[in-house]
Write a protein that holds these residues in place. Sequence first.
Motif, PDB file in Angstrom:
ATOM      1  N   LEU A  10      27.292   5.384 -14.336  1.00 52.07           N
ATOM      2  CA  LEU A  10      27.296   6.081 -15.615  1.00 52.07           C
ATOM      3  C   LEU A  10      27.934   5.219 -16.697  1.00 52.07           C
ATOM      4  CD1 LEU A  10      26.787   8.710 -17.203  1.00 52.07           C
ATOM      5  CD2 LEU A  10      29.014   9.521 -16.398  1.00 52.07           C
ATOM      6  N   LEU A  11      28.921   4.412 -16.322  1.00 53.18           N
ATOM      7  CA  LEU A  11      29.582   3.530 -17.283  1.00 53.18           C
ATOM      8  C   LEU A  11      28.688   2.381 -17.744  1.00 53.18           C
ATOM      9  CD1 LEU A  11      33.233   3.095 -15.890  1.00 53.18           C
ATOM     10  CD2 LEU A  11      32.468   4.486 -17.827  1.00 53.18           C
ATOM     11  N   ALA A  12      27.603   2.156 -17.023  1.00 49.97           N
ATOM     12  CA  ALA A  12      26.713   1.028 -17.340  1.00 49.97           C
ATOM     13  C   ALA A  12      25.267   1.527 -17.330  1.00 49.97           C
ATOM     14  CB  ALA A  12      26.902  -0.090 -16.321  1.00 49.97           C
ATOM     15  N   GLY A  21       0.783  -1.233   0.000  1.00 50.79           N
ATOM     16  CA  GLY A  21       0.000   0.000   0.000  1.00 50.79           C
ATOM     17  C   GLY A  21       0.810   1.275   0.000  1.00 50.79           C
ATOM     18  N   SER A  22       2.146   1.173  -0.169  1.00 50.08           N
ATOM     19  CA  SER A  22       2.996   2.362  -0.183  1.00 50.08           C
ATOM     20  C   SER A  22       3.159   2.880  -1.609  1.00 50.08           C
ATOM     21  CB  SER A  22       4.371   2.047   0.395  1.00 50.08           C
ATOM     22  OG  SER A  22       5.261   3.137   0.225  1.00 50.08           O
ATOM     23  N   ARG A  23       3.044   4.196  -1.760  1.00 54.29           N
ATOM     24  CA  ARG A  23       3.242   4.825  -3.066  1.00 54.29           C
ATOM     25  C   ARG A  23       4.553   5.610  -3.120  1.00 54.29           C
ATOM     26  NH1 ARG A  23       0.884   2.232  -6.585  1.00 54.29           N
ATOM     27  NH2 ARG A  23       1.441   3.950  -7.989  1.00 54.29           N
ATOM     28  N   VAL A  24       5.453   5.367  -2.173  1.00 51.13           N
ATOM     29  CA  VAL A  24       6.715   6.107  -2.160  1.00 51.13           C
ATOM     30  C   VAL A  24       7.458   5.881  -3.477  1.00 51.13           C
ATOM     31  CG1 VAL A  24       7.984   4.245  -0.995  1.00 51.13           C
ATOM     32  CG2 VAL A  24       8.837   6.572  -0.865  1.00 51.13           C
ATOM     33  N   PRO A  25       7.998   6.945  -4.105  1.00 50.81           N
ATOM     34  CA  PRO A  25       8.731   6.778  -5.365  1.00 50.81           C
ATOM     35  C   PRO A  25      10.014   5.973  -5.166  1.00 50.81           C
ATOM     36  CG  PRO A  25       8.138   9.087  -4.997  1.00 50.81           C
ATOM     37  CD  PRO A  25       7.883   8.364  -3.718  1.00 50.81           C
ATOM     38  N   VAL A  26      10.325   5.140  -6.144  1.00 48.97           N
ATOM     39  CA  VAL A  26      11.569   4.378  -6.152  1.00 48.97           C
ATOM     40  C   VAL A  26      12.447   4.896  -7.280  1.00 48.97           C
ATOM     41  CG1 VAL A  26      12.648   2.115  -6.440  1.00 48.97           C
ATOM     42  CG2 VAL A  26      10.487   2.314  -5.176  1.00 48.97           C
ATOM     43  N   LEU A  27      13.659   5.332  -6.922  1.00 50.70           N
ATOM     44  CA  LEU A  27      14.642   5.823  -7.880  1.00 50.70           C
ATOM     45  C   LEU A  27      15.791   4.837  -7.976  1.00 50.70           C
ATOM     46  CD1 LEU A  27      14.793   9.528  -6.714  1.00 50.70           C
ATOM     47  CD2 LEU A  27      14.055   8.813  -8.974  1.00 50.70           C
ATOM     48  N   ILE A  32      24.232   5.840  -2.145  1.00 55.38           N
ATOM     49  CA  ILE A  32      24.888   7.006  -1.543  1.00 55.38           C
ATOM     50  C   ILE A  32      25.540   7.844  -2.638  1.00 55.38           C
ATOM     51  CG2 ILE A  32      26.663   7.784   0.082  1.00 55.38           C
ATOM     52  CD1 ILE A  32      24.217   6.513   1.384  1.00 55.38           C
ATOM     53  N   GLY A  33      26.089   7.183  -3.642  1.00 56.45           N
ATOM     54  CA  GLY A  33      26.659   7.903  -4.783  1.00 56.45           C
ATOM     55  C   GLY A  33      25.650   8.804  -5.466  1.00 56.45           C
ATOM     56  N   ALA A  34      24.374   8.410  -5.463  1.00 56.82           N
ATOM     57  CA  ALA A  34      23.333   9.243  -6.078  1.00 56.82           C
ATOM     58  C   ALA A  34      23.192  10.575  -5.357  1.00 56.82           C
ATOM     59  CB  ALA A  34      22.000   8.500  -6.076  1.00 56.82           C
ATOM     60  N   ILE A  37      16.171   7.488 -12.782  1.00 58.93           N
ATOM     61  CA  ILE A  37      17.461   6.855 -12.508  1.00 58.93           C
ATOM     62  C   ILE A  37      18.535   7.928 -12.440  1.00 58.93           C
ATOM     63  CG2 ILE A  37      19.256   5.313 -13.420  1.00 58.93           C
ATOM     64  CD1 ILE A  37      17.108   3.532 -14.506  1.00 58.93           C
ATOM     65  N   VAL A  38      19.341   7.858 -11.403  1.00 65.30           N
ATOM     66  CA  VAL A  38      20.485   8.751 -11.253  1.00 65.30           C
ATOM     67  C   VAL A  38      21.717   8.008 -11.768  1.00 65.30           C
ATOM     68  CG1 VAL A  38      21.839  10.154  -9.669  1.00 65.30           C
ATOM     69  CG2 VAL A  38      19.404   9.752  -9.209  1.00 65.30           C
ATOM     70  N   GLU A  39      22.459   8.651 -12.654  1.00 61.68           N
ATOM     71  CA  GLU A  39      23.660   8.031 -13.230  1.00 61.68           C
ATOM     72  C   GLU A  39      24.876   8.456 -12.403  1.00 61.68           C
ATOM     73  OE1 GLU A  39      23.676   8.236 -17.659  1.00 61.68           O
ATOM     74  OE2 GLU A  39      21.706   9.150 -17.370  1.00 61.68           O
ATOM     75  N   ILE A  40      25.603   7.476 -11.908  1.00 58.30           N
ATOM     76  CA  ILE A  40      26.635   7.719 -10.903  1.00 58.30           C
ATOM     77  C   ILE A  40      28.034   7.624 -11.509  1.00 58.30           C
ATOM     78  CG2 ILE A  40      27.386   7.177  -8.562  1.00 58.30           C
ATOM     79  CD1 ILE A  40      24.356   7.685  -8.848  1.00 58.30           C
ATOM     80  N   PRO A  41      28.824   8.693 -11.449  1.00 59.61           N
ATOM     81  CA  PRO A  41      30.220   8.588 -11.904  1.00 59.61           C
ATOM     82  C   PRO A  41      31.032   7.719 -10.950  1.00 59.61           C
ATOM     83  CG  PRO A  41      29.810  10.730 -10.910  1.00 59.61           C
ATOM     84  CD  PRO A  41      28.476  10.041 -10.973  1.00 59.61           C
ATOM     85  N   GLU A  42      32.125   7.205 -11.445  1.00 59.57           N
ATOM     86  CA  GLU A  42      32.927   6.255 -10.662  1.00 59.57           C
ATOM     87  C   GLU A  42      33.461   6.874  -9.371  1.00 59.57           C
ATOM     88  OE1 GLU A  42      33.564   2.695 -11.780  1.00 59.57           O
ATOM     89  OE2 GLU A  42      31.678   3.535 -12.535  1.00 59.57           O
ATOM     90  N   TRP A  43      33.804   8.169  -9.402  1.00 56.44           N
ATOM     91  CA  TRP A  43      34.340   8.791  -8.190  1.00 56.44           C
ATOM     92  C   TRP A  43      33.301   8.766  -7.071  1.00 56.44           C
ATOM     93  CZ3 TRP A  43      31.865  12.677  -5.703  1.00 56.44           C
ATOM     94  CH2 TRP A  43      30.972  13.468  -6.439  1.00 56.44           C
TER      95      TRP A  43
END
Length: 311
Positions: free
Chosen positions: A195-197, A184-190, A274-276, A243-249
């Motif tokens: 970024l390399l994949a 019953g939860s409508r919380v958004p999922v990101l 956490i990278g996001a 979707i958040v694209e995460i650089p390697e750093w």
Amino acid sequence: MKGEPRPLHEAVRHTTLVESERLSRRLKARVALVSETFQHTGSFKFRAAYNLASKVPQELIVTASSGNFGQALAYACGLLGKRAIVVMPATAAAVKIEAVRDYGATVELVDVNTRSRAERVAELAEAFPLAYVASAYDDPFVIEGNASLGTEIANLDRELDCVLAPVGGGGLSAGLIQGLRQAGSRVPVLGAEPLLANDAARSLQLGRIVANACEPQSLADGARTLSLGRCNWEILRKEMAGIVEIPEWAIAEGLRLLFELANLKAEPTAALSIGALLAEPERFRNRSVCCVISGGNVDPGVYQSLLARAG
């Protein structure tokens, strides 16, 4: 005669909620960590593997894995009196290869630069026609197993602005969405994807599954998939909030922050959430964010080098 297997909710360890004021201050968000690092075999994959192994009738299960699903399937098969063959890349973390073997599975290593894991799985399927061929992410039983984590997050009874989860083949995020919605939860999922994949990000943008040309060599080895699974896509294209694209750093820095500020050992893929927050800080500023820390299986030498290079 074998007895009935334990139901999934009894077989899993319930997820661990970790909160760190220091981490939240550093990230300028209200961060709740849902950690699967203490799950059986060290990652969320046990949820999927046990659910699948307990529900298929076959005694032999063949799969491809970079490590975590292989460990989880090997352990689940051991609990259920079944056998597993796991095809792994030769470049997989040594600690994961050793663990799959220790849990009792047969490991087949392949050079992914010359042939794909899928090719070897197909050969094994032909050699063992009675075996169940399991995808680590693209299988209804996998999604159903991972949905149990979404249910647990919904039952935390917290006001959340979003849930952030690593994305590889999409089995975790699809399962989270399914479990949250069923509860019953409508919380958004990101999703949080290297970024390399970034095939999942490109797929959402184009409205169809887009594949990587070859196995991406991101630090996040659990996200080195060629494409989203088709079962997952049917859920993600409708329900994934982005979707958040995460650089390697940011992957390495996220891993370091989890160690330094939350006293939590995570593998690189698990640090994607956490990278996001590091990659797009304004997007999450002052928001209540649930970060899924998907596992903690990382080679000690690799972990040490990543801690040293971050910061």
